[in-house]
Scaffold this motif. Sequence first.
Motif, PDB file in Angstrom:
ATOM      1  N   UNK A 185      58.147  11.813  58.251  1.00 40.67           N
ATOM      2  CA  UNK A 185      59.441  11.336  58.766  1.00 40.67           C
ATOM      3  C   UNK A 185      59.460   9.829  58.998  1.00 40.67           C
ATOM      4  N   UNK A 186      58.295   9.284  59.408  1.00 41.56           N
ATOM      5  CA  UNK A 186      58.202   7.838  59.626  1.00 41.56           C
ATOM      6  C   UNK A 186      57.014   7.328  58.820  1.00 41.56           C
ATOM      7  N   UNK A 187      57.241   6.334  57.964  1.00 39.37           N
ATOM      8  CA  UNK A 187      56.148   5.784  57.160  1.00 39.37           C
ATOM      9  C   UNK A 187      55.978   4.309  57.488  1.00 39.37           C
ATOM     10  N   UNK A 188      54.764   3.812  57.304  1.00 39.19           N
ATOM     11  CA  UNK A 188      54.509   2.391  57.580  1.00 39.19           C
ATOM     12  C   UNK A 188      54.060   1.657  56.330  1.00 39.19           C
ATOM     13  N   UNK A 189      54.505   0.402  56.200  1.00 40.66           N
ATOM     14  CA  UNK A 189      54.044  -0.489  55.124  1.00 40.66           C
ATOM     15  C   UNK A 189      53.456  -1.713  55.816  1.00 40.66           C
ATOM     16  N   UNK A 190      52.205  -2.051  55.500  1.00 43.99           N
ATOM     17  CA  UNK A 190      51.536  -3.155  56.188  1.00 43.99           C
ATOM     18  C   UNK A 190      51.562  -4.429  55.359  1.00 43.99           C
ATOM     19  N   UNK A 191      51.215  -5.545  56.035  1.00 40.89           N
ATOM     20  CA  UNK A 191      51.172  -6.847  55.364  1.00 40.89           C
ATOM     21  C   UNK A 191      50.162  -6.825  54.217  1.00 40.89           C
ATOM     22  N   UNK A 192      48.983  -6.292  54.496  1.00 44.08           N
ATOM     23  CA  UNK A 192      47.945  -6.243  53.472  1.00 44.08           C
ATOM     24  C   UNK A 192      47.853  -4.812  52.973  1.00 44.08           C
ATOM     25  N   UNK A 193      48.351  -4.563  51.742  1.00 45.95           N
ATOM     26  CA  UNK A 193      48.372  -3.181  51.260  1.00 45.95           C
ATOM     27  C   UNK A 193      46.983  -2.559  51.219  1.00 45.95           C
ATOM     28  N   UNK A 194      45.921  -3.413  51.156  1.00 40.61           N
ATOM     29  CA  UNK A 194      44.570  -2.840  51.131  1.00 40.61           C
ATOM     30  C   UNK A 194      44.263  -2.115  52.444  1.00 40.61           C
ATOM     31  N   UNK A 195      44.999  -2.488  53.537  1.00 44.49           N
ATOM     32  CA  UNK A 195      44.817  -1.803  54.815  1.00 44.49           C
ATOM     33  C   UNK A 195      45.288  -0.356  54.697  1.00 44.49           C
ATOM     34  N   UNK A 196      46.351  -0.163  53.939  1.00 45.38           N
ATOM     35  CA  UNK A 196      46.929   1.168  53.857  1.00 45.38           C
ATOM     36  C   UNK A 196      46.438   1.956  52.662  1.00 45.38           C
ATOM     37  N   UNK A 197      45.774   1.279  51.700  1.00 42.11           N
ATOM     38  CA  UNK A 197      45.294   1.979  50.499  1.00 42.11           C
ATOM     39  C   UNK A 197      43.791   2.182  50.601  1.00 42.11           C
ATOM     40  N   UNK A 198      43.330   3.301  50.100  1.00 40.13           N
ATOM     41  CA  UNK A 198      41.891   3.563  50.084  1.00 40.13           C
ATOM     42  C   UNK A 198      41.328   3.016  48.764  1.00 40.13           C
ATOM     43  N   UNK A 199      40.414   2.018  48.833  1.00 44.65           N
ATOM     44  CA  UNK A 199      39.932   1.382  47.591  1.00 44.65           C
ATOM     45  C   UNK A 199      39.109   2.316  46.712  1.00 44.65           C
TER      46      UNK A 199
END
Length: 336
Positions: A90-104
């Motif tokens: 229902x609520x999603x977040x997008x961060x400044x550094x996408x690497x924070x939210x993506x698993x490398x």
Amino acid sequence: MNNLLSIENLRTTFKTYAGDVQAVRDVSLTVREGECLAVVGESGSGKSVTMLSVMRLLANNARIEGRAIFQGVDLLSLPEREMRRIRGKDIAMVFQDPMTGLNPTLTVGLQLREGMMYHLGLSRAEADKRAVELLNLVGVPEPERRLKQYPHEFSGGMRQRVMIAIALACNPRLIIADEPTTALDVTIQAQILDLLKRLKKEFNTSIIMITHNLGVVAGMADRVVVMYGGRVAEVGTVEEIFEEPKHPYTWALLRAVPRLDRSARERRLEAIPGSPPNMLQPPPGCPFHPRCPYAMNVCAAEAPAMTPLSDEHRAACWLLHPDAPPVEFPQEVTEA
Ligand code: SF4
């Protein structure tokens, strides 16, 4: 427009060895269905901590008080299991550094599929099909090939598009975007903001845009909340904040917006003199008083209440008191 999220009297305090850090102090604000609300302020103003408190994504040393009513439910008193369902769906977040939210270590395809299979119960084939649609939607070319790649194989702008695709995957009612374009160059920044604007219009998704730069919100936000020292300094429609700002901190932020119609010399940004307050010992009274050129005796003694200025516009400043001395409104601020 109905309220989607109402934050009421939010207080967030971090217990540290040095003492209590009062990061958010009595913040109330609302986000309506289908609107973009910009939350603006320097770093340390409490804007990100406010949203991380609502999402309950803070470390264990944070004490959160108040209420955050989302679709009739107080997020701050939900069991963690139910909160997990709301995060990402229902609520999603997008961060400044996408690497924070993506698993490398995982492919982009797997990270896109994960939420859809968990929250929406889609099969792997259905999730793959929708992942391709989502990458198309956010403007990632050759989506079938790109789904098999890892985050490091994408440019910064493309990674941010992937983050937005993941945020959109479960059709959230609200996207919280925390400085989503700060790390990107100006052209990519404009493209990402255009993309968010289009998605808001197409899907009626509400957006909270957290930024330190008022310039970013001009063409994007419906309403703006200006925060300083863990408190709300001013709130209003984007027109009210840009054309009739009433709080000296908002004036200072507006002076710091680059103006492309000026020569390089004239375009020099006016930095805000002084530093943001130390939230271990926030100044008494109005938190802006040590930096405010208009400060009066009362400003250091007592925090100003919110003064209503229109249906949407409110500001917390003693200059708005009927007995305050008249202050010349800095016209150059509104010519930006
Ligand atoms: Fe400045 Fe006083 Fe207004 Fe605070 S309350 S912004 S110190 S004039």
